[in-house]
Enzyme design. Structure first.
Site, PDB file in Angstrom:
ATOM      1  N   THR A  84       0.820  -1.212   0.000  1.00  0.00           N
ATOM      2  CA  THR A  84       0.000   0.000   0.000  1.00  0.00           C
ATOM      3  C   THR A  84       0.849   1.255   0.000  1.00  0.00           C
ATOM      4  O   THR A  84       0.334   2.341  -0.254  1.00  0.00           O
ATOM      5  CB  THR A  84      -0.880   0.062   1.259  1.00  0.00           C
ATOM      6  OG1 THR A  84      -0.040  -0.039   2.393  1.00  0.00           O
ATOM      7  CG2 THR A  84      -1.909  -1.028   1.265  1.00  0.00           C
ATOM      8  N   THR A 160       3.623  -5.144   4.312  1.00  0.00           N
ATOM      9  CA  THR A 160       4.451  -5.300   5.509  1.00  0.00           C
ATOM     10  C   THR A 160       4.416  -6.711   6.102  1.00  0.00           C
ATOM     11  O   THR A 160       5.343  -7.092   6.812  1.00  0.00           O
ATOM     12  CB  THR A 160       4.013  -4.303   6.597  1.00  0.00           C
ATOM     13  OG1 THR A 160       2.628  -4.482   6.871  1.00  0.00           O
ATOM     14  CG2 THR A 160       4.274  -2.883   6.158  1.00  0.00           C
ATOM     15  N   ASP A 161       3.369  -7.492   5.832  1.00  0.00           N
ATOM     16  CA  ASP A 161       3.229  -8.788   6.510  1.00  0.00           C
ATOM     17  C   ASP A 161       4.485  -9.638   6.419  1.00  0.00           C
ATOM     18  O   ASP A 161       4.919 -10.223   7.404  1.00  0.00           O
ATOM     19  CB  ASP A 161       2.059  -9.586   5.895  1.00  0.00           C
ATOM     20  CG  ASP A 161       0.761  -9.368   6.636  1.00  0.00           C
ATOM     21  OD1 ASP A 161       0.520  -8.229   7.080  1.00  0.00           O
ATOM     22  OD2 ASP A 161      -0.029 -10.330   6.786  1.00  0.00           O
ATOM     23  N   LYS A 237       8.584  -7.822  11.763  1.00  0.00           N
ATOM     24  CA  LYS A 237       7.358  -7.121  12.090  1.00  0.00           C
ATOM     25  C   LYS A 237       6.954  -7.570  13.485  1.00  0.00           C
ATOM     26  O   LYS A 237       6.666  -8.736  13.710  1.00  0.00           O
ATOM     27  CB  LYS A 237       6.279  -7.452  11.051  1.00  0.00           C
ATOM     28  CG  LYS A 237       5.012  -6.627  11.231  1.00  0.00           C
ATOM     29  CD  LYS A 237       4.041  -6.798  10.068  1.00  0.00           C
ATOM     30  CE  LYS A 237       2.811  -5.916  10.270  1.00  0.00           C
ATOM     31  NZ  LYS A 237       1.875  -5.986   9.141  1.00  0.00           N
TER      32      LYS A 237
END
Lengths: 417, 417
Positions: A84, A160-161, A237
């Site tokens: 995104t 980001t995952d 993360k």
């Protein structure tokens, strides 16, 4: 009813007024409400929709920008994988539109032009939760092509995952003097709180530095004050939603980047680039490698399942200093006896494996399990895929707990927890 | 050569001088060196051992202490499961000897007598890395017996590797007004840096408080200044070796305990005890529940393996807000179609699952996957074992993401990361 229309949607419990956005899920209507938030409403729950105002379908084909290359600036290639972070908002409708071309990126974040000459390219368009090892190869090949075509630095926009898994994979697969920066965003760029623009500016700043290696750039704290440059093999993360979700583990970030003043403060010695455009990639991966998290009561049959299905490597995420229950030992023996490499990391995430302290760890070593020092479980998984894809089993065993690209630090730091 | 002898051990590379300690590994000679550290030397690496001074085998059978119960103090039962925290050192030889009886504990940490009347009991003697769900039942039964026999508070000494899994299990299995405190140590009590005594004092202090519930007490920072009282279902071992390895996740600790001044400072509202001796245990567990950590490239066959082997529940440790790759969906469908409960947590550890934001999460929900809010993966695993052991499948599905004993907080705190 079309994209851009202002509608009122009624469900049994609620009423939503907003602009219809493009939806990637055919069962859901997505509308942007006045407060700036998007809401997805399952079609099956909708009792009524009425059009309040007929909208205009947003026009995505904008005229090309006429931007001259600035010979005093570096050339940075931004490769989009579908995160995104590099999406563009049509402010009239609120529609989120992936910003794929350099022009789109520059329209979304014009400040980039002060930092570098920007090239943009789409190499895939996926949610990072759907990332696969085969895609890492594609990304590595695209990076190679950009460097051979003269890029001074590479920015990869990424969901980001799984960004830290990809950063690890690229760290092992690519040898080059050119910096490779992965960047994401935790808030989509159509939300007022989006971190996309500042992360993107920081990543391009990092990509113009005289450093080499693979890095992740994300917010350093929850406010819009600075970003961190994390080493790609020492980051994960660590929060599901915060803007500062990424944390360097067992080390400190490489640098602090202020996207407003454009200052970069190094917190530790970076890998210096020699400024060449040399690039070599090694994209072989053995995909039959599994990551198993240990817990009380775990069945050792799971190891038999993987071995019998042709797996070549197993990374265990053990307890404490790198332990597994005695009841798991027969599965480990079966794996090792069948030539499978079994590596040990820790589910504490922070800290180092040390299998010499307790009898459990010593027994595991006797069975052939290899302790992986302070390497993250996710990094060990990717590294073992890389090693078994490029070396024979004995060499993979020898290298799994040796530092290759910064993934292992032999001395522990005490300022990192 | 016997335990207690002072010896010189020569290997190819080194020479060690110290006292021979008991070794639980027949292939290793363990000696305590002058600097206080123990070293284990593999027998196969030893080239020569010479006795420098003949020692005396340590005498473990000490005369019973004659301690009168103080009627003004509460009665605390310390149940030992085998952790290093409650071990006693023979200072002459340095041998570590599990301190099982109340007398042993009081000899090791005489300060306990100022806080409470102490009873001590061994209920098992295992390394916590070998903990099994069946042992949780034994511990719950032992706690029930102690409470019925009049204990005002319970302290469980436990190895640290899996202490948080046990704390979760006891949280769900036991209903009582009596506080249950798990305590461990990161440094064995024969090392000068041991945290055992201060953790033990803090745990007994906590066990005398007018609170109920299951808690973990460990060092709050790396120095010997204070301990934290963590809620048993909101804590995990977050570092492999530091004394402050245990961290409350997605919440703050319940209290700060100063073992030197004996002050307890509550940081949030504890669960108040009504002071009764009611106790009810529910020790049924469905052990066919698995925890699977998701990663790029994970094969969905792993789900088929578990389903075909009779598993009733699966906890996924997904990426980000609770995602799994599309390539994993057919396995999930297979599990759900076969009546298996599939619950989603996040491998970021910090933060909350939210499967309404991205299409991946919405698809997973449509397949029947249940998002578990801010519950830790380890806690979700134990809770699902408990639910499937005591309720039918539909009720287990209904309860897995509802708060039962503090394991889920519906509102996120912003001071916990």
């Amino acid at each position: 009813m079309e994209i851009g229309d202002v509608v009122k949607v009624c469900t049994r419990d609620s009423e939503y007024i907003g602009v219809i956005l493009p939806s990637i899920d055919e069962n859901t209507v997505v509308i942007k409400m006045k407060n700036g938030y998007n809401v997805g409403i399952l079609k099956e729950n909708i009792e009524k929709i009425e059009i309040i105002e007929k909208g205009k379908k947003p026009e995505y084909k904008l005229p090309p920008l006429d931007i001259k290359k600035n010979p005093n600036l570096k050339n940075i290639s931004i490769l989009s994988t579908g995160g995104t972070v590099a999406s563009r908002v049509d402010y009239k409708t609120g529609a989120v539109h992936p910003a794929f071309t350099a022009d789109d990126l520059i329209r979304a974040v014009p400040e980039l032009l002060d930092i570098a000459n920007i090239e943009g390219k789409v190499i895939m368009n996926i949610l990072s939760e759907n990332m696969l090892p085969s895609y890492w190869k594609k990304i590595a090949e695209a990076i190679k092509e950009e460097i051979e075509n003269g890029a001074d630095g590479i920015v990869i926009t990424h969901g980001t995952d799984t960004m830290h898994y990809t950063a690890s994979a690229l760290s092992f697969m690519i040898e080059t003097d050119v910096p490779i920066i992965l960047v994401g965003a935790q808030r989509s760029s159509d939300r007022p709180s989006s971190d996309a623009a500042l992360n993107l500016i920081s990543s391009v700043l990092a990509a113009t530095e005289p450093i080499k290696g693979v890095y992740v750039v994300m917010h350093g704290e929850s406010g819009d004050t600075f970003c961190y440059l994390h080493e790609g093999v020492k980051v994960r993360k660590s929060h599901s939603s915060r803007r500062d979700a990424f944390k360097s583990i067992n080390t400190i970030p490489v640098a602090k980047i202020n996207p407003l003043t454009k200052a970069i403060e190094y917190l530790r010695e970076p890998k210096k680039s020699e400024g060449t455009k040399k690039v070599k990639i090694n994209i072989n991966l053995e995909e039959k490698v599994a990551l198993i998290k240990i817990y009380p009561g775990i069945s050792s049959d799971i190891l038999k399942f993987y071995v019998d299905n042709g797996y070549k490597g197993i990374v265990l995420e053990g307890t404490g200093l790198g332990h597994a229950p005695e009841t798991f030992f027969d599965g480990i023996k079966y794996a090792v006896d069948n030539g499978v490499v079994v590596a040990m990391t820790t589910q504490t995430i922070n800290g180092r494996v040390n299998m010499n302290v307790y009898s459990n760890g010593r027994e595991l070593q006797k069975l052939g399990v290899i302790g992986c020092e302070d390497m993250l479980p996710e990094v060990a998984l990717v590294k073992l895929m890389y090693l078994l894809g490029n070396y024979d089993v004995e060499e993979a065993k020898r290298l799994i707990n040796k530092n290759l690209v910064g993934e292992i630090e032999y001395r522990s730091r005490f300022d990192t927890y």
